[in-house]
Design a protein around this motif. Sequence first.
Motif, PDB file in Angstrom:
ATOM      1  N   HIS A 141       4.700  -2.742   6.537  1.00  0.00           N
ATOM      2  CA  HIS A 141       3.520  -3.580   6.005  1.00  0.00           C
ATOM      3  C   HIS A 141       3.158  -2.872   4.775  1.00  0.00           C
ATOM      4  CE1 HIS A 141      -0.063  -5.840   6.121  1.00  0.00           C
ATOM      5  NE2 HIS A 141      -0.603  -4.822   5.597  1.00  0.00           N
ATOM      6  N   ARG A 145       7.192  -5.584   3.413  1.00  0.00           N
ATOM      7  CA  ARG A 145       8.330  -6.132   4.261  1.00  0.00           C
ATOM      8  C   ARG A 145       7.888  -6.759   5.621  1.00  0.00           C
ATOM      9  NH1 ARG A 145      10.488  -0.640   2.777  1.00  0.00           N
ATOM     10  NH2 ARG A 145      10.069   0.025   5.150  1.00  0.00           N
ATOM     11  N   ASP A 146       8.459  -7.892   5.870  1.00  0.00           N
ATOM     12  CA  ASP A 146       8.173  -8.404   7.246  1.00  0.00           C
ATOM     13  C   ASP A 146       9.117  -7.611   8.228  1.00  0.00           C
ATOM     14  OD1 ASP A 146       6.839 -10.415   6.197  1.00  0.00           O
ATOM     15  OD2 ASP A 146       8.741 -11.941   6.127  1.00  0.00           O
ATOM     16  N   HIS A 147       8.485  -7.324   9.571  1.00  0.00           N
ATOM     17  CA  HIS A 147       9.115  -6.682  10.517  1.00  0.00           C
ATOM     18  C   HIS A 147      10.090  -7.436  11.255  1.00  0.00           C
ATOM     19  CE1 HIS A 147       5.045  -7.755  12.596  1.00  0.00           C
ATOM     20  NE2 HIS A 147       5.871  -8.191  13.252  1.00  0.00           N
TER      21      HIS A 147
END
Length: 296
Positions: A141, A145-147
Amino acid sequence: MLDAATWLPLAQAHASRADALTAGRRERKERGEKHAVEDFLFTYYPTRPAQLRRWHPGASVTLTSGGLPPDDVAPLLAERAIWRWHRTSTTGGVSLDVDAFLADRGETVRYARDLLAATASRPATLGCFGLHEWAMVYRDHAQGRDHRHPLPLRLGAQGTDEVVASHPVRCSHFDAFRFFTPEAVSLNRLQPTRETQPALEQPGCLHANMDLYKWATKLSPAAPGDMVLDAFELARDIRWVDMRASPYDVSAYGVAPVAIETPEGKAEYVRLQRGFAERSASLRARMLEVCERLLG
């Protein structure tokens, strides 16, 4: 030698068991639905449900038409005869062509044998608390970035990062470590590589035990069908615990988390980890026996 009166019921029972194990996946695929936990078993391990339902007796077993009318069994034997690495004997029986299988898969069998034996030779190391999954989203986060999964983080981004930063990370499994975020790599006390995998793999690791399914499919059709489905069931059970102990909120699937950030959660994780190590030991021994028989 197995006559048809013996092997056909075995093949049918295997197909029914495989169908029951993959029913959810097949139904979801028809509806275009995804499952953050169980889809892993069909994407990371790319074996299709149709492949799982094929029963194989293993190496050095010839299937014959005996015990039933030959005309009823002949089409089934003819179908098997054209499967990869199979052959028909002069008497009409069908078996695995071990030489052909080893010509294509010999290096894989040798590597699997060495890796499985090395892993089995070590005591189980417990207490990593599944932090590999947390390290895969560490500071995502903060870096924009997206997890990895379309699930919310149970403790939120900051809470997740705090768990990673306040716990020792000691992941020994390369195929988990390679998905660590860049910020988490240096936190791991070990720095596993593909080359050091045989030296580091240990029987307490959830992912090493889940990978028994991978090795079972790579040994198939030399591995008996029941071994492959046993490995699939083990991988499925481990996957659920892996995600319950992860930073993701899996409550939407009706399961409770293993809250490894608490003393109670840590104790539960170790208990489950020990149980998987015990289940895996016998399966690993069976796979080693298959490898040793193939290699002579």
